[in-house]
Design a protein around this motif. Structure first.
Motif, PDB file in Angstrom:
ATOM      1  N   SER A  37       0.741  -1.152  -0.029  1.00  0.00           N
ATOM      2  CA  SER A  37       0.079  -0.066  -0.034  1.00  0.00           C
ATOM      3  C   SER A  37       0.907   1.132   0.139  1.00  0.00           C
ATOM      4  O   SER A  37       1.239   2.045   1.106  1.00  0.00           O
ATOM      5  N   CYS A  84      -0.167   3.975  -0.237  1.00  0.00           N
ATOM      6  CA  CYS A  84      -0.782   5.425   0.540  1.00  0.00           C
ATOM      7  C   CYS A  84      -0.625   5.239   1.973  1.00  0.00           C
ATOM      8  O   CYS A  84      -0.669   6.184   2.641  1.00  0.00           O
ATOM      9  N   GLY A  85      -0.044   3.884   2.325  1.00  0.00           N
ATOM     10  CA  GLY A  85       0.247   3.792   3.938  1.00  0.00           C
ATOM     11  C   GLY A  85       1.739   3.996   4.253  1.00  0.00           C
ATOM     12  O   GLY A  85       2.074   4.284   5.360  1.00  0.00           O
ATOM     13  N   LEU A 117       1.860  -3.043   5.843  1.00  0.00           N
ATOM     14  CA  LEU A 117       1.828  -2.669   4.363  1.00  0.00           C
ATOM     15  C   LEU A 117       1.833  -3.554   3.288  1.00  0.00           C
ATOM     16  O   LEU A 117       1.251  -3.265   2.146  1.00  0.00           O
TER      17      LEU A 117
END
Lengths: 448, 448
Positions: B40, B42-43, B58
C-alpha cells in the motif's frame, strides 16, 4: 395576503420562515398547541441521557425569537380545533386563557405533525408510563429518571425511538428491558443485521423479550409490572411506550381534506392538498417512495424540513417541488450506527422488480490504519437491470457515509456497474482502494 | 495462454489475480523491478510516522504468498528492459543475479506505475535527500529520521504527499518546513480552502515558504542547506522531494505504444493500448475525466485497482470496462480532512460549461451534539443546467462523507435541485436536518 400555519415544529416553522423570505408582504400567523416551537425532536434522547445538558440547546427558536426574526405573529399554546375551508377560517382555543376564537386566512398550511400511539392496554394510565415526542415529554422523563427509586425501565417497542432510548436509559445507569412484538428489533433493517444490533445491546446490559406483546401494566399508583402475553412478568419502575406514531390528521379530515397511507394527508409534490389554498407538510403528510413509486408515510425531520420549505414557498406564490423520499433512516444505538435507504425485497417485488441481496463484511478504512473495523453492508439490486434499489448498514464506523453514497446512487437510478465505476475518495484513514460501495457493485454484477 | 504482467504493485497484482480468477487455465508470470510487490503506497507516510508499526502491515502479499495464492510465477527484482511486440517477447534483467533473459507472451499487461520527479537542481545527489514512492524509500526515511542528529526536515512540494509527510515528520518531532513554488499548497483545492490548511499546519508548527522555488542544495556529504530563489537559506538535516510524479512509460513508448497526457500510456476503457494483445493499467495510463470528457492523468490507488481488474479480465477473454475518473482525491493533513472531486472552474470553462461556485460553512452534525464542528464545503455548478461539476471540502469532520456523496452525484450528472431532493440520512450524531449537500443545492438553485 394572510397565511396561517398550523403547527410549529420542524415543517411548520420552516414553511412560515420561508414564506416571509419569498414574499416579504405576506402576513403570517403560526398556531401551535404546545408552548414550545421549533425544537429538535431528534435530539430528545440525548437531552434525556444528559449528553446534551441544556434544554435550551434543543430549542432552535422560542416563539418570541421566531416572531422577532421573521415578523410572524406567534400563537403558541393555541390549539386549532376546526378548519372552515368555505369561510377560509380557523377556530382555535387559547389553552392558557381557556378562550376560543376564530381567525381568517387567504392561504393555509397544515403541519400538525404526528403523535405517539398509546395502545389501549389495561393499566396504560398508571404513573411513570411515558411516551416521547415533545420537549415537555422529555422533561417528564427527566423528572422520573432523576428519582433515585427509579432503577428499572421497560421499553415497549424496539424501533428507532425505542432503541435510541435504550442507549439513553443505559447511560443514566438504569436497567433496560426491551419488549418487541416482532422477532427482531429495528424493522427498518434485515433480521441478520438487527441480530447484530441486539447482541451489541446485550453487551451493553440490555435485556430483550422478542416476539412478545404486552397484555397489561400492573401497579398501585405507579407502574410496577409489565405482563407479557407469554405470562412473563417484568418488574419495572418506568415504561416507555414506543410502538410507533401516527399522523395528526383529524383536523384536516374533518375539513374535507383527503387522507392517504395510514391516514396521512394526501399532497402532491407541490405540497397541495385537494382543497384550494390549503397546503400540508411534514410528519402529517403522505409522500411517495422514489424507488417503488408507491405512496409512503415515512415521517422524519429531514423530509419535514424540505417539505416545509416547499409548502411555504408555494403558498405565497413560489414554485418549488418535493419529489419524494427514499426511506432513508439512520440512528445511533450505543456504539453502532444503524442505517437504511431505498426499498426492501418485499417492496421491490410489489413494485415489479426482481430483487436479490448481497451482504458484505465491509472495511471502514485501511486495515493497517488505527481504528480499523468491519461493518455489515447489505445491498438490494434488481436482477434484470442491475439497478440498486436499497441498502442497509450496521457497525461502529463507516456506515453513515456509505448509506448516504448509496442513497445518492439510488436516487439517481444507478446500477451495480455504476457502484464499481464511481470515483470515491481513497486514503488509508477514510476508505480502502476498493470502497465497500464498489465491492457491493462488483459482487452484484456477478449475479446479474 | 500465457499472460505476462509487468509491474506488481496495485494494478499489476490486481490484473494478475483477476486474470487467474476469470480464466483458471491462463499461465501468468509477473515481473517486478522491486523486491516488494503488492504494497500500500498510500500507507507509507503512516509507516514512516510510526502510526503503523510493522513494515509487514503495508505488504498485502509477498511474492511467495501471492504466487501460492494465485498460482502465478513471480519474478520480483526482475526489470523488464524491452518489449518486442512482433515476436511477442519481453527482455528482462534479473537484478539479484545480474543475468539477462527473454520470455514470451500471448497477452501482455503493462502496469509500470509512476515514479517521483527528481529535479536537476545542484546538490540533488547529497545524502539525506529522499523521495517517497516504495517501501524501500520508506525504510530509507526511517533510517534517516531515527538518527538523533536529524532534527530539521524541508519538504519541497506542498502537494498530497508533501503535506501527508509534513504531518508524519511532525509526529516524529522534527521541525518541518515546506517550500512550494505556487502561492498555495494543495493545488487540488481552491486557494481559499488551502489557506485554511496552511493555517492549520502552522498551528502544528509547520513553516512555509510559498511562491518560492529551490535553486540549490548545499552540504559537504549530507544536505545542510536549501537555497531558495529569493536567496533565503534554510538549514536542514533532511530533504523530501515531493514535487510530483511522472508515468513510467519509456518501455511502452519504445515498443511503439502511443502515449497521451504527460506521457502516460493511451488506453481505451477496456484498457487496450494501440497494439494488439497489449493492455495497460494503473498509474502509468491515461484516463478520461467523466465531467469534462477530456483525457486526464490522475494516478491514484483506487483507480489503479479498478483498472487492473478490468485489464486482467479483458486480457484473458473477459469483458469489463473502466469508464473514467472524476479526479476524486482525499488526504489527511494533521486533524484536517482535505478532499476534492470533479472539475475546477478553469477545466469547466475549457469543457464548455458556464461555472460558478458556492462555499458554505457546513455543520458536520447537529450543533447540540458533542463533537460539533463546521467544515468548508465548496461546490462548482454549471449556470445553464444547474449540474454539479465539482466539489471540495476542508475540515476536521464530515468532509469525506460529503465529498463521496457529491462524487456520486457528479458521476450521475445530478443538478443543484437533485442535491436538495436526495434523501440523505439524518440523526443528530451524523448530520443536520438539511444536510450540507442539500444546503449547497439550495443555494446553487438560487443562482441559476
Amino acid at each position: 395576503m394572510k397565511l396561517i400555519v398550523i403547527g410549529g415544529v420542524a415543517s411548520g416553522t420552516s414553511a412560515a420562515a420561508r414564506a416571509t423570505r419569498v414574499n416579504p408582504d405576506v402576513e403570517v400567523t403560526l398556531y401551535e398547541k404546545d408552548d414550545d416551537i421549533s425544537y429538535s425532536g431528534c435530539g430528545l434522547p440525548y437531552y434525556i441521557s444528559g449528553v446534551i445538558d441544556e434544554r435550551s440547546s434543543l430549542i432552535i427558536n422560542t416563539p418570541e425569537k421566531f416572531s422577532d426574526k421573521y415578523g410572524i405573529t406567534m400563537k403558541a399554546s393555541h390549539e386549532v380545533t376546526k378548519i372552515d375551508p368555505e369561510k377560509k377560517e380557523i377556530h382555535y382555543k387559547d389553552l392558557v386563557n381557556d378562550e376560543e376564537g376564530t381567525d381568517s386566512y387567504d392561504k393555509l398550511i397544515i403541519s400538525t405533525g404526528a403523535k405517539p400511539i398509546m395502545p389501549p392496554i389495561p393499566g396504560i394510565d398508571l404513573k411513570n408510563i411515558v411516551s416521547l415526542r415533545t420537549v415537555n415529554h422529555a422533561d417528564r422523563h427527566r423528572r422520573i429518571t432523576t428519582n433515585s427509586e427509579v432503577n428499572k425501565v421497560t421499553i415497549v417497542g424496539g424501533g428507532l425511538i425505542g432503541m435510541e432510548m435504550a442507549e439513553a436509559y443505559a447511560e443514566l445507569g438504569l436497567e433496560v428491558t426491551v419488549v418487541e412484538k416482532s422477532e427482531h428489533i429495528l424493522s427498518l433493517i434485515n433480521s441478520e443485521l438487527s441480530e447484530k444490533v441486539e447482541n451489541h445491546c446485550r453487551e451493553n446490559g440490555v435485556k430483550f423479550f422478542l416476539g412478545q406483546g404486552v397484555t397489561e401494566f400492573k401497579g398501585k399508583d405507579k407502574v410496577e409490572k409489565v405482563i407479557l402475553d407469554s405470562g412473563k412478568e417484568i418488574e419495572t419502575d418506568m415504561v416507555l411506550i414506543a410502538i410507533g406514531i401516527r399522523p395528526v390528521s383529524k383536523l384536516a379530515k374533518e375539513a374535507g381534506i383527503e387522507l392517504g397511507v395510514q391516514d396521512s394527508i394526501k399532497v402532491n409534490g407541490r405540497m397541495e392538498t385537494n382543497l384550494d389554498d390549503i397546503w400540508a407538510c411534514g410528519d402529517c403528510v403522505q409522500s411517495v417512495n422514489l424507488v417503488s413509486g408507491h405512496p409512503a408515510w415515512v415521517p422524519l425531520g429531514s423530509t419535514a424540513n424540505k417539505q416545509g420549505r416547499v409548502a411555504g414557498e408555494n403558498a405565497v406564490g413560489g414554485n418549488n417541488f418535493h419529489r419524494g423520499i427514499l426511506g432513508t433512516g439512520i440512528t445511533k444505538v450505543f456504539d453502532y450506527i444503524v442505517a437504511t435507504t431505498g426499498i426492501k425485497e418485499d417492496e421491490a417485488k410489489a413494485a415489479g422488480f426482481d430483487p436479490f441481496s448481497i451482504t458484505i463484511k465491509a472495511p471502514n478504512h485501511a486495515g493497517y490504519y488505527p481504528g480499523f473495523e468491519y461493518f455489515s453492508l447489505r445491498g438490494i439490486f434488481d436482477k434484470e437491470t442491475g439497478r440498486i434499489l436499497g441498502a442497509e448498514g450496521v457497525g461502529r464506523s463507516g456506515v453513515d457515509k456509505r448509506i448516504d453514497v448509496l442513497a445518492t446512487a439510488i436516487y439517481a437510478e444507478q446500477t451495480a456497474d455504476d457502484l464499481f465505476q464511481i470515483d470515491l475518495g481513497y486514503a488509508p484513514p477514510y476508505s480502502v482502494p476498493k470502497d465497500p460501495v464498489a465491492i457491493l457493485g462488483m459482487l452484484a454484477k456477478k449475479k446479474i
